[in-house]
Design an enzyme around this catalytic site. Structure first.
Site, short mmCIF file in Angstrom:
data_model
loop_
_atom_site.label_atom_id
_atom_site.label_comp_id
_atom_site.label_asym_id
_atom_site.label_seq_id
_atom_site.Cartn_x
_atom_site.Cartn_y
_atom_site.Cartn_z
N HIS A 37 14.63 -44.66 -138.61
CA HIS A 37 13.83 -45.60 -139.38
C HIS A 37 12.59 -44.92 -139.96
CE1 HIS A 37 13.00 -49.63 -140.68
NE2 HIS A 37 11.81 -49.65 -140.11
N ASP A 79 19.46 -45.13 -138.38
CA ASP A 79 18.38 -46.13 -138.27
C ASP A 79 18.81 -47.20 -137.27
OD1 ASP A 79 16.48 -48.15 -138.64
OD2 ASP A 79 16.34 -47.80 -140.80
N SER A 103 10.80 -51.08 -144.99
CA SER A 103 11.06 -52.09 -143.96
C SER A 103 10.57 -53.46 -144.42
CB SER A 103 10.43 -51.64 -142.63
OG SER A 103 10.99 -52.33 -141.54
#
Length: 286
Positions: free
Chosen positions: A253, A224, A97
């Site tokens: 995610h 996600d 991320s």
């Protein structure tokens, strides 16, 4: 506990497992959490013969913050100081991320001399926010609502999360483990959360990604909802010259936990093929 001190006198906490004769994997964590997000993966990589280094971003976990500087350049510089302080070579850099954006900026700002390969895990790249060049990005009103939650009560936002949506359904995640991820975010100081939120939402690495010449694995779930695949990972794979994309069906995610076996297998197989002076590590049996 091991720490390094950066040039602006911020103490960065890290853990370093495994021996110096092993290929080092350096893990950079997601927005809002700390290096503990990697804890359940580290035994797999250690058993496979890697050296595993994870660190807390400034202002997170056990790292302090000398002044409220959380722009992407500063975060990339912290990563550079960690690699230089430990004199790491032939590194596999794994960023999840926001950690993926940090890894990209590190490479474009400091070069790839210490790095053999890159893993972008559900990256916040090329960019998240809606803009003229990114019409399918997150709309301003959604960004504003998220910012308000971070400022006033991030718990209200976290309460709306469904465990299955975040982690996926391949591997049941206990309520206690899911709560520990939420607790990491609740415990991060609000000014730091806000500053890194702006960094995460303000990222635009579109022009930087084509300059990455390293072997790169992009790994992401097609479910996600935080960093949608078509907005982030798929575009990264198109922009980075030597990138391969692994998509885990049904993964969210939090695929590093929800799809831990497949996730570790993909990274381990990629790492085993990288050149370098360290002895070869095993490919995961999976």
């Amino acid at each position: 506990m091991p720490f390094i001190e950066t040039k602006d006198r911020t103490s960065i906490h890290f853990t370093d497992w495994g021996g110096a004769d092993r290929r080092p994997i350096v893990f950079t964590h997601a927005w809002g959490v700390h290096k503990g997000m990697w804890d359940y993966l580290l035994p797999e990589f250690l058993d496979a013969g890697y050296r595993c280094i994870a660190y807390d971003r400034r202002g997170h976990g056990r790292s302090d913050i000398a002044e409220l500087r959380c722009d992407l350049d500063t975060l990339a510089d912290d990563l550079a100081e960690l690699l230089e302080s430990l004199d790491l070579r032939d590194v596999l850099l794994v960023g999840h991320s926001l950690g993926g954006a940090e890894a990209v900026r590190y490479l474009t700002r400091h070069g790839s001399g210490r790095v053999a390969g890159l893993v972008l895990s559900a990256p916040s790249a090329p960019m998240l926010a809606q803009a003229p060049g990114n019409p399918n990005g997150i709309p301003p009103e959604v960004v504003g609502a998220m910012r308000q939650f971070v400022r006033t009560d991030i718990g209200a936002m976290l309460d709306s999360w469904q465990v299955e949506d975040f982690f996926g359904t391949a591997r049941p995640i206990s309520a206690a483990l899911a709560d520990s991820v939420r607790r990491q975010m609740v415990d991060t100081p609000v000014p730091v959360m806000l500053a890194t939120f702006e960094t995460n939402m303000g990222v635009d690495l579109t022009a930087e990604l084509p300059g990455i010449e390293l072997p790169t694995l992009i790994i992401q779930g097609d479910a996600d909802i935080n960093n949608p695949l078509e907005l982030t990972g798929r575009r990264c794979a198109e922009l980075i010259p030597h990138a391969s994309l692994t998509v885990l069906p049904g993964a969210g995610h939090g695929l590093y936990l929800g799809e831990a076996d497949a996730y570790a297998d993909a990274i381990g197989s990629f790492a085993a093929l990288l050149p370098g002076r360290h002895r070869s590590a095993a490919v995961f049996a999976g």
